[in-house]
Design a protein around this motif. Structure first.
Motif, short mmCIF file in Angstrom:
data_model
loop_
_atom_site.label_atom_id
_atom_site.label_comp_id
_atom_site.label_asym_id
_atom_site.label_seq_id
_atom_site.Cartn_x
_atom_site.Cartn_y
_atom_site.Cartn_z
N ILE A 118 0.91 -1.18 0.04
CA ILE A 118 -0.07 -0.13 0.01
C ILE A 118 0.71 1.00 0.04
O ILE A 118 0.63 2.32 -0.83
CB ILE A 118 -0.98 -0.03 1.27
CG1 ILE A 118 -2.09 -0.95 1.07
CG2 ILE A 118 -1.58 1.43 1.26
CD1 ILE A 118 -2.70 -1.20 2.33
N LYS A 119 1.84 1.14 0.91
CA LYS A 119 2.92 2.36 0.68
C LYS A 119 3.66 2.51 -0.31
O LYS A 119 3.74 3.75 -0.79
CB LYS A 119 3.69 2.08 2.02
CG LYS A 119 3.12 2.10 3.42
CD LYS A 119 4.23 2.21 4.45
CE LYS A 119 3.66 2.29 5.84
NZ LYS A 119 4.63 2.23 7.00
N GLU A 120 3.90 1.47 -1.16
CA GLU A 120 4.45 1.79 -2.50
C GLU A 120 3.66 2.11 -3.31
O GLU A 120 4.12 2.97 -4.12
CB GLU A 120 5.32 0.23 -2.76
CG GLU A 120 6.20 0.24 -4.07
CD GLU A 120 7.12 1.23 -3.97
OE1 GLU A 120 7.76 1.82 -5.14
OE2 GLU A 120 7.62 1.63 -2.61
N SER A 121 2.30 1.51 -3.37
CA SER A 121 1.45 1.95 -4.53
C SER A 121 1.32 3.75 -4.13
O SER A 121 1.11 4.30 -5.27
CB SER A 121 0.14 1.47 -4.20
OG SER A 121 0.37 -0.04 -4.55
N LEU A 122 1.13 4.21 -3.01
CA LEU A 122 0.72 5.42 -2.73
C LEU A 122 2.23 6.36 -3.22
O LEU A 122 1.90 7.58 -3.55
CB LEU A 122 0.80 5.81 -1.27
CG LEU A 122 -0.70 5.70 -0.53
CD1 LEU A 122 -0.56 5.54 0.92
CD2 LEU A 122 -1.63 6.88 -1.06
#
Length: 229
Positions: A118-122
């Motif tokens: 999720i953090k990488e997608s953001l």
């Protein structure tokens, strides 16, 4: 499968697009063109609404999910590079794992919170990239669109990205989840709807935004089916 234009959280797989080498970008384009050629020859894939694809800025691409073909189906119709989210277990597959790693796919732990993914997608959305997700959570059991799971809109809201609704039709007939191998001779169509801009969803709550995105994806699929009838 495709036309026009295309684990374990691993720090090597989680990198920003801007840091990719020229060779890596050329490799992505090679795969995109190869898949496009295969798609044109075997599945007569058609893409509609390409004029709706934002030319720049962060874009959360939201699609229905009919088959294993879906990620490249969506990606080969877009000139910009796509970021794909994949279950972390897929990165362990001998050949396929290497391929998705090589194109910078984002590992996501579907059994846990998947915070790294999720953090990488953001991060990639905030850096102005495109990220593809399938909010149904799994492939369709009958070719119809299932109710969208909530939560995915947080990525768009927190990154201030546009949301691009996409519908696929015909991929279920080619490769339903009950079959090990795909069929040949069927036509697959992909439709890109009009994007929902940050200014449009700024005042919407999560429930309303999820419902609107799902409505637009269903409308795109209805357009595709009307063309085929």
């Amino acid at each position: 499968m495709f036309s026009r234009q295309l684990s374990i959280p691993n720090p090597l797989a989680l990198h920003v697009m801007a840091q990719r080498s020229l060779i890596n970008n050329l490799w992505y384009r090679f795969l995109q063109n190869l898949i496009r050629l295969i798609a044109m020859v075997f599945y007569r894939v058609r893409h509609y609404g390409v004029q709706n694809i934002p030319a720049d800025g962060g874009v959360l691409v939201v699609s229905n999910h009919q088959s294993h073909f879906d990620p490249p189906l969506v990606g080969i119709g877009i000139s910009r590079r796509m970021n794909y989210v994949a279950r972390e277990t897929l990165f362990n597959a001998p050949l396929f794992g290497r391929i998705i790693h090589s194109v910078g796919a984002i590992p996501l732990d579907r059994d846990g919170l998947g915070l790294a993914g999720i953090k990488e997608s953001l991060k990639r959305l905030k850096s102005g990239e495109m990220v593809l997700i399938f909010p149904e959570g799994t492939r369709s059991r009958d070719g119809e669109i299932a109710k969208f799971r909530p939560g995915f809109t947080t990525l768009a809201v927190r990154s201030k990205a546009s949301i691009l609704p996409v519908a696929i039709d015909g991929a279920y007939q080619v490769w339903p989840r009950s079959k090990k191998f795909p069929r040949l001779g069927k036509t697959i169509r992909v439709c890109y709807g009009k994007p929902i801009l940050p200014v449009e969803y700024a005042g919407m709550d999560e429930h309303a935004l999820v419902a609107e995105v799902e409505r637009r994806v269903r409308a795109c699929q209805a357009e595709l089916r009307a063309m085929a009838s």
